[in-house]
Design a protein around this motif. Structure first.
Motif, mmCIF file in Angstrom:
data_model
loop_
_atom_site.group_PDB
_atom_site.id
_atom_site.type_symbol
_atom_site.label_atom_id
_atom_site.label_comp_id
_atom_site.label_asym_id
_atom_site.label_seq_id
_atom_site.Cartn_x
_atom_site.Cartn_y
_atom_site.Cartn_z
ATOM 1 N N THR A 1 -5.506 5.387 -6.166
ATOM 2 C CA THR A 1 -6.804 5.963 -6.526
ATOM 3 C C THR A 1 -6.831 7.488 -6.460
ATOM 4 N N LYS A 2 -5.798 8.089 -5.862
ATOM 5 C CA LYS A 2 -5.728 9.538 -5.616
ATOM 6 C C LYS A 2 -6.805 10.013 -4.636
ATOM 7 N N LYS A 3 -7.464 9.084 -3.957
ATOM 8 C CA LYS A 3 -8.489 9.435 -2.974
ATOM 9 C C LYS A 3 -7.826 10.061 -1.747
ATOM 10 N N ILE A 4 -8.341 11.222 -1.335
ATOM 11 C CA ILE A 4 -7.833 11.894 -0.138
ATOM 12 C C ILE A 4 -8.456 11.211 1.078
ATOM 13 N N ILE A 5 -7.601 10.690 1.959
ATOM 14 C CA ILE A 5 -8.115 10.005 3.148
ATOM 15 C C ILE A 5 -7.958 10.847 4.411
ATOM 16 N N ALA A 6 -7.168 11.910 4.334
ATOM 17 C CA ALA A 6 -7.042 12.844 5.454
ATOM 18 C C ALA A 6 -6.577 14.181 4.902
ATOM 19 N N GLN A 7 -7.057 15.245 5.527
ATOM 20 C CA GLN A 7 -6.685 16.588 5.087
ATOM 21 C C GLN A 7 -6.765 17.523 6.283
ATOM 22 N N GLU A 8 -5.741 18.355 6.453
ATOM 23 C CA GLU A 8 -5.709 19.275 7.586
ATOM 24 C C GLU A 8 -5.046 20.580 7.160
ATOM 25 N N GLU A 9 -5.657 21.691 7.519
ATOM 26 C CA GLU A 9 -5.048 22.991 7.235
ATOM 27 C C GLU A 9 -3.788 23.139 8.082
ATOM 28 N N ILE A 10 -2.693 23.558 7.428
ATOM 29 C CA ILE A 10 -1.442 23.733 8.175
ATOM 30 C C ILE A 10 -1.000 25.192 8.233
ATOM 31 N N GLY A 11 -1.638 26.062 7.459
ATOM 32 C CA GLY A 11 -1.338 27.477 7.607
ATOM 33 C C GLY A 11 -1.032 28.224 6.325
ATOM 34 N N THR B 1 0.855 -1.181 0.000
ATOM 35 C CA THR B 1 0.000 0.000 0.000
ATOM 36 C C THR B 1 0.893 1.233 0.000
ATOM 37 N N MET B 2 0.591 2.177 -0.900
ATOM 38 C CA MET B 2 1.400 3.390 -1.010
ATOM 39 C C MET B 2 0.517 4.615 -0.824
ATOM 40 N N LEU B 3 0.975 5.510 0.037
ATOM 41 C CA LEU B 3 0.271 6.757 0.308
ATOM 42 C C LEU B 3 1.171 7.927 -0.063
ATOM 43 N N GLU B 4 0.536 9.028 -0.446
ATOM 44 C CA GLU B 4 1.273 10.240 -0.803
ATOM 45 C C GLU B 4 0.859 11.371 0.125
ATOM 46 N N LEU B 5 1.842 12.060 0.659
ATOM 47 C CA LEU B 5 1.624 13.215 1.514
ATOM 48 C C LEU B 5 2.014 14.453 0.714
ATOM 49 N N THR B 6 1.099 15.415 0.615
ATOM 50 C CA THR B 6 1.389 16.655 -0.109
ATOM 51 C C THR B 6 0.870 17.846 0.684
ATOM 52 N N SER B 7 1.439 19.001 0.401
ATOM 53 C CA SER B 7 0.958 20.263 0.973
ATOM 54 C C SER B 7 0.466 21.102 -0.191
ATOM 55 N N TYR B 8 -0.817 21.404 -0.186
ATOM 56 C CA TYR B 8 -1.427 22.016 -1.362
ATOM 57 C C TYR B 8 -2.316 23.190 -0.968
ATOM 58 N N LEU C 1 -3.093 31.057 -0.672
ATOM 59 C CA LEU C 1 -1.867 30.917 0.112
ATOM 60 C C LEU C 1 -2.080 30.230 1.466
ATOM 61 N N VAL C 2 -3.227 29.577 1.638
ATOM 62 C CA VAL C 2 -3.487 28.759 2.825
ATOM 63 C C VAL C 2 -3.316 27.308 2.388
ATOM 64 N N PHE C 3 -2.402 26.611 3.053
ATOM 65 C CA PHE C 3 -2.020 25.274 2.614
ATOM 66 C C PHE C 3 -2.615 24.193 3.505
ATOM 67 N N TYR C 4 -2.898 23.071 2.869
ATOM 68 C CA TYR C 4 -3.464 21.905 3.541
ATOM 69 C C TYR C 4 -2.524 20.724 3.346
ATOM 70 N N LEU C 5 -2.325 19.974 4.399
ATOM 71 C CA LEU C 5 -1.579 18.727 4.319
ATOM 72 C C LEU C 5 -2.586 17.650 3.939
ATOM 73 N N GLN C 6 -2.314 16.945 2.856
ATOM 74 C CA GLN C 6 -3.232 15.920 2.363
ATOM 75 C C GLN C 6 -2.540 14.567 2.336
ATOM 76 N N LEU C 7 -3.267 13.545 2.734
ATOM 77 C CA LEU C 7 -2.797 12.171 2.645
ATOM 78 C C LEU C 7 -3.705 11.451 1.654
ATOM 79 N N LYS C 8 -3.095 10.928 0.575
ATOM 80 C CA LYS C 8 -3.871 10.300 -0.503
ATOM 81 C C LYS C 8 -3.417 8.864 -0.715
ATOM 82 N N ILE C 9 -4.354 8.026 -1.114
ATOM 83 C CA ILE C 9 -4.024 6.683 -1.579
ATOM 84 C C ILE C 9 -3.494 6.854 -2.999
ATOM 85 N N MET C 10 -2.277 6.411 -3.250
ATOM 86 C CA MET C 10 -1.652 6.686 -4.547
ATOM 87 C C MET C 10 -2.351 5.980 -5.706
#
Length: 114
Positions: free
Chosen positions: A75-85, A51-58, A64-73
């Motif tokens: 399917t590209k489905k976002i499984i977690a997302q949190e504003e980081i600033g 299983t491979m996951l991708e972490l990005t800040s988008y 200019l407000v960025f979110y940390l996203q965790l996606k299943i590579m």
């Protein structure tokens, strides 16, 4: 990793990595930061069945407000997302160093600085 680099034995190879990932009764998950190239390397090494996951800040809204996203590579489905600033930069994606600065205010000795 440090032990592998300093070792006189050839222990950082596909067989050693696979043995490490399969150690114990666990289901390993590989997490990459902005990792399409990393995924290609893992697949070419024959380790693409994990299983491979991708972490990005988008910047989702181009404000200019960025979110940390965790996606299943796969399917590209976002499984977690949190504003980081807020980050004043051009472009909608942060690199790993920029993300670390928003998430953690400590300076770590292993942090790569450009």
């Amino acid at each position: 990793m440090r032990d592998s680099i300093n070792s006189k034995r050839n222990n950082l190879n596909v067989q050693s990595i696979k043995k490490y990932l399969d150690k114990g009764n666990k289901q390993p998950v590989l997490v990459f930061f902005g990792g399409s190239t990393d995924k290609e390397i893992v697949v070419r090494l024959g380790l693409g069945n994990y299983t491979m996951l991708e972490l990005t800040s988008y910047d989702l809204c181009d404000n200019l407000v960025f979110y940390l996203q965790l996606k299943i590579m796969s399917t590209k489905k976002i499984i977690a997302q949190e504003e980081i600033g807020y980050a004043d930069k051009s472009g909608r994606q942060l690199n790993l160093s920029e993300t670390q600065k928003l998430v953690c205010n400590q300076v770590h000795p292993i942090t790569y600085e450009q």
